[in-house]
Motif scaffolding. Sequence first.
Motif, PDB file in Angstrom:
ATOM      1  N   LEU A  98       0.824  -1.201   0.000  1.00  0.00           N
ATOM      2  CA  LEU A  98       0.000   0.000   0.000  1.00  0.00           C
ATOM      3  C   LEU A  98       0.863   1.257   0.000  1.00  0.00           C
ATOM      4  O   LEU A  98       0.592   2.211  -0.731  1.00  0.00           O
ATOM      5  N   ILE A  99       1.922   1.250   0.796  1.00  0.00           N
ATOM      6  CA  ILE A  99       2.831   2.402   0.830  1.00  0.00           C
ATOM      7  C   ILE A  99       3.492   2.594  -0.527  1.00  0.00           C
ATOM      8  O   ILE A  99       3.570   3.708  -1.053  1.00  0.00           O
ATOM      9  N   ALA A 100       3.974   1.486  -1.121  1.00  0.00           N
ATOM     10  CA  ALA A 100       4.608   1.579  -2.437  1.00  0.00           C
ATOM     11  C   ALA A 100       3.631   2.112  -3.477  1.00  0.00           C
ATOM     12  O   ALA A 100       3.989   2.970  -4.302  1.00  0.00           O
ATOM     13  N   GLY A 101       2.399   1.629  -3.431  1.00  0.00           N
ATOM     14  CA  GLY A 101       1.397   2.094  -4.385  1.00  0.00           C
ATOM     15  C   GLY A 101       1.088   3.563  -4.233  1.00  0.00           C
ATOM     16  O   GLY A 101       0.911   4.285  -5.229  1.00  0.00           O
ATOM     17  N   TYR A 102       1.049   4.027  -2.986  1.00  0.00           N
ATOM     18  CA  TYR A 102       0.782   5.443  -2.754  1.00  0.00           C
ATOM     19  C   TYR A 102       1.928   6.300  -3.285  1.00  0.00           C
ATOM     20  O   TYR A 102       1.690   7.356  -3.894  1.00  0.00           O
ATOM     21  N   VAL A 103       3.155   5.845  -3.078  1.00  0.00           N
ATOM     22  CA  VAL A 103       4.313   6.587  -3.585  1.00  0.00           C
ATOM     23  C   VAL A 103       4.285   6.637  -5.105  1.00  0.00           C
ATOM     24  O   VAL A 103       4.571   7.680  -5.712  1.00  0.00           O
ATOM     25  N   MET A 170       9.277   6.595   6.812  1.00  0.00           N
ATOM     26  CA  MET A 170      10.621   6.231   6.378  1.00  0.00           C
ATOM     27  C   MET A 170      10.574   5.362   5.126  1.00  0.00           C
ATOM     28  O   MET A 170      11.345   5.555   4.173  1.00  0.00           O
ATOM     29  N   THR A 171       9.663   4.397   5.114  1.00  0.00           N
ATOM     30  CA  THR A 171       9.550   3.501   3.959  1.00  0.00           C
ATOM     31  C   THR A 171       9.088   4.254   2.722  1.00  0.00           C
ATOM     32  O   THR A 171       9.600   4.032   1.615  1.00  0.00           O
ATOM     33  N   ALA A 172       8.121   5.146   2.887  1.00  0.00           N
ATOM     34  CA  ALA A 172       7.648   5.937   1.750  1.00  0.00           C
ATOM     35  C   ALA A 172       8.779   6.763   1.162  1.00  0.00           C
ATOM     36  O   ALA A 172       8.940   6.831  -0.065  1.00  0.00           O
ATOM     37  N   SER A 173       9.583   7.373   2.011  1.00  0.00           N
ATOM     38  CA  SER A 173      10.709   8.172   1.539  1.00  0.00           C
ATOM     39  C   SER A 173      11.728   7.299   0.806  1.00  0.00           C
ATOM     40  O   SER A 173      12.283   7.697  -0.229  1.00  0.00           O
ATOM     41  N   SER A 174      11.949   6.090   1.319  1.00  0.00           N
ATOM     42  CA  SER A 174      12.910   5.184   0.680  1.00  0.00           C
ATOM     43  C   SER A 174      12.398   4.710  -0.674  1.00  0.00           C
ATOM     44  O   SER A 174      13.168   4.607  -1.641  1.00  0.00           O
TER      45      SER A 174
END
Length: 213
Positions: A98-103, A170-174
């Motif tokens: 979900l985080i990757a998809g949002y990014v 942190m994960t979203a930024s990465s």
Amino acid sequence: MSHTLGIRQAQKQKTRQALLDAALQLLEEQSLSSLGLREVTRAVGVAPTAFYRHFRDTADLGVTLVEETLGSLHTTLAAMLASETGDSEQRIAGTVELIAGYVHAHPAHVRFIARERHGGVRAVRDAIGAQLDLFAREVAEQFAQEAPTSQWTEDDLLMLAGMYVDHMVMTASSFLDAGPGTAEEARVADVARRQLRLVGLGRMHWQDERDEH
């Protein structure tokens, strides 16, 4: 008369959104503290005075961008947490995806939050902090309903929830730095999943040292 007012209101909302979109695009290359309202109005094609019909200043515009960015994200992630129980692989994988998809869908929004979370505009820093605190409380409420943490104190629940929220940011930024479809993105996802497993393990075995006395 009501029809005319409706048209005017729709046009006002369209201009407001255009100012937000233009600011977000300009902020890909600079911080909010260096952004001038004339830059924003020039990009939209309106007079500088029109800016003040929608925002008090660029800080006010920045706060609105924070609400636009994080308001929908923390609601979505809260729904994800509620859809699974415990620290299952499904929850871990689903959260990271979900985080990757949002990014992927909103890179400019993620870049804005990552840069301004510790940026030079206090009102925006405070708005980001307030949104993340709100999300942490929502996560803590969910954890309070789950067996591993149902007897935890409010302070401990908020501590754990804050760790999850910090990990999310942190994960979203990465992911943003890695770029979509790259080997580095796959590595970021793998590390994020392993970190969540580690936090989950600590959750299962946590005992407050105050309980030992």
